[in-house]
Design a protein around this motif. Structure first.
Motif, PDB file in Angstrom:
ATOM      1  N   LEU A 299       0.809  -1.215   0.000  1.00 49.51           N
ATOM      2  CA  LEU A 299       0.000   0.000   0.000  1.00 49.51           C
ATOM      3  C   LEU A 299       0.844   1.268   0.000  1.00 49.51           C
ATOM      4  N   GLY A 300       1.926   1.284   0.751  1.00 48.94           N
ATOM      5  CA  GLY A 300       2.685   2.514   0.938  1.00 48.94           C
ATOM      6  C   GLY A 300       3.965   2.608   0.146  1.00 48.94           C
TER       7      GLY A 300
ATOM      8  N   ARG B 194       5.715   6.364  -4.747  1.00 55.70           N
ATOM      9  CA  ARG B 194       5.334   6.517  -6.155  1.00 55.70           C
ATOM     10  C   ARG B 194       6.561   6.524  -7.056  1.00 55.70           C
TER      11      ARG B 194
ATOM     12  N   THR C  72       7.379   1.535  -7.119  1.00 55.62           N
ATOM     13  CA  THR C  72       6.019   1.009  -6.957  1.00 55.62           C
ATOM     14  C   THR C  72       5.606   0.190  -8.167  1.00 55.62           C
TER      15      THR C  72
ATOM     16  N   TRP D  64      -5.830   8.348   1.099  1.00 56.91           N
ATOM     17  CA  TRP D  64      -4.504   8.711   1.622  1.00 56.91           C
ATOM     18  C   TRP D  64      -3.451   8.542   0.540  1.00 56.91           C
ATOM     19  N   ARG D  65      -3.513   7.436  -0.165  1.00 53.24           N
ATOM     20  CA  ARG D  65      -2.520   7.158  -1.203  1.00 53.24           C
ATOM     21  C   ARG D  65      -2.542   8.234  -2.290  1.00 53.24           C
TER      22      ARG D  65
ATOM     23  N   TRP E 274       6.998  11.183   1.372  1.00 56.84           N
ATOM     24  CA  TRP E 274       7.393   9.845   1.803  1.00 56.84           C
ATOM     25  C   TRP E 274       8.711   9.907   2.560  1.00 56.84           C
TER      26      TRP E 274
ATOM     27  N   THR F 263       7.530   5.362   5.644  1.00 54.50           N
ATOM     28  CA  THR F 263       6.147   5.450   5.177  1.00 54.50           C
ATOM     29  C   THR F 263       5.573   4.113   4.716  1.00 54.50           C
TER      30      THR F 263
ATOM     31  N   ALA G 237       2.255   2.683   6.559  1.00 52.82           N
ATOM     32  CA  ALA G 237       1.023   2.471   5.794  1.00 52.82           C
ATOM     33  C   ALA G 237       0.546   1.025   5.923  1.00 52.82           C
TER      34      ALA G 237
END
Length: 423
Positions: free
Chosen positions: A182-183, A186, A190, A284-285, A291, A295, A299
């Motif tokens: 999830l965290g 970016r 990811t 949130w995302r 970050w 993080t 998350a």
């Protein structure tokens, strides 16, 4: 490369603590006839239920018509693994492999904590926090699942590919480890982690589908589950018994669930709250702009907490997941979840009081059992809310100065600078 020298004292102390606490847990497991230790109920799931599933799985099929089988196909290899130690009984082999997974988590946390700028507090939380659940962790396969999630998170800084693959394997075993992705920051990391998760999950899922019959049998059983007495909804119904609600607890789907009027409405409300929790995490995302190396850990903990407290089932072994994720958070000096980790330990201790110590009172609906459930679930609910709030605040861009990092610039484990502050 200049690296901090780590004195062996703390590591030796953690090793001694792990050996001592695990010896105590094994002792409780072999001498649990006392009613306050469950009267033999804790290990029964292994030698009766898991062992039965082993017999079915060893013939190349998942338990298709067993209402207690509610796990994704990846659970099959985990439950078959004790067969690799044929000189031991199934129960003995299961405990040995669980201890091995437990040790693997501890070693991974120690290794992460001894890196420059990191902390051994995470390893200490796992080592000393897991025994708060008494001997329960040794008689459930949640330690193995937690190991996959912990290793996935700790691998993110070095290899997003490994992170994604391990997260997918964990999800195939018990779904929730998918939240460790999830965290992820970016960008390329990811995309790489999520691609590898999809590839590894698809490949392993296809292999299991070819190797075993009825790979999706768990879906119908999982969908039929009701409201377990230990969940937030179950606690409300348990209290309602004192106000004249005519329902009662009943053993079904492998757990004590509440049956009676309005139970379906409570189950539907739980599912709706889970959907709301998922929406908040997605929001949130989308809105996060900052970050740190902590993080992804924070998350994951917040996500699993939210899904736990909104679940129709809050079995005591769920606390194993939360202790493991809290430990990962505390390997970073920049985590926002320190108070959350403390509350997770409090909730874990209360869970052991609920089960196995006073579970008869819980099922009977006495005021003692009700108040213990209320206390545990109130702490859990407050912990989930606090975790989300702290995660949300930590995602705000820093007002001044560079974003913090866990390691000095030369260290390869540090997340790339471009993901630390994203505008």
């Amino acid at each position: 490369m200049n690296r901090l020298r780590v004195t062996p004292g703390p590591v030796l102390a953690l090793t001694a603590a792990w050996l001592a606490t695990r010896a105590l847990m094994c002792g409780l497991l072999t001498h649990d006839s006392s009613p306050r230790l469950g009267g033999g109920a804790v290990p029964r799931e292994v030698w009766r239920l898991y062992s039965h599933w082993y017999g079915v799985l060893s013939h190349g099929a998942f338990p298709a018509h067993d209402s207690t089988w509610q796990y994704p196909p990846g659970a099959g290899p985990v439950l078959l693994a004790p067969g690799l130690l044929p000189w031991l009984t199934y129960f003995q082999a299961f405990v040995v492999l669980t201890l091995a997974a437990d040790a693997l988590i501890a070693v991974a946390l120690v290794r992460a904590g001894t890196r420059p700028g990191r902390s051994l507090l995470g390893a200490a939380v796992w080592t000393c926090g897991l025994p708060l659940l008494l001997h329960l962790p040794l008689a459930r396969y949640d330690v193995e699942v937690t190991a996959l999630a912990v290793l996935s998170l700790l691998a993110l800084g070095r290899s997003p590919r490994v992170c994604g693959a391990l997260g997918a394997l964990g999800a195939l075993v018990k779904v929730w480890p998918a939240l460790v992705l999830l965290g992820t920051p970016r960008g390329t990391g990811t995309r790489t982690a999520w691609r590898w998760a999809a590839a590894a999950g698809g490949a392993c899922g296809a292999l299991l589908a070819v190797s075993f019959r009825n790979p999706l049998a768990f879906l119908s059983q999982q969908g039929g589950r009701g409201v377990q007495i230990e969940s937030l909804g179950g606690t409300a119904l348990d209290l309602a018994r004192h106000a004249g609600w005519p329902g009662r607890p009943r053993y079904q789907y492998g757990a004590i669930e509440m049956v009676g009027p309005h139970v379906h409405a409570v189950a539907t409300a739980s599912l709706a709250l889970t959907a709301v929790a998922f929406g908040l995490l997605v929001l949130w995302r989308l809105r996060a702009r900052h970050w740190t190396p902590a993080t992804p850990y924070d998350a994951a903990l917040a996500g699993v907490l939210l899904f736990t407290v909104t679940s129709r089932v809050i079995s005591p072994q769920y606390m194993i997941w939360l202790i493991g994720l809290a430990a990962v958070c505390l390997t970073s000096r920049h985590t926002s979840q320190r108070p959350v980790a403390v509350l997770v330990l409090v909730a874990s201790a209360l869970s052991s009081v609920v089960f196995p110590a006073f579970y008869r009172d819980v099922v009977a609906g006495t005021w003692t059992g009700c108040l213990l459930l209320v206390a545990r679930n109130a702490v859990l609910a407050a912990t989930a809310v606090l975790s989300l709030v702290l995660l949300w605040r930590s995602a705000r861009p820093p007002t001044q100065g560079p974003a913090p990092t866990d390691e000095p610039r030369p260290d390869s484990d540090r997340l790339p600078d471009r993901v630390l502050s994203i505008s």
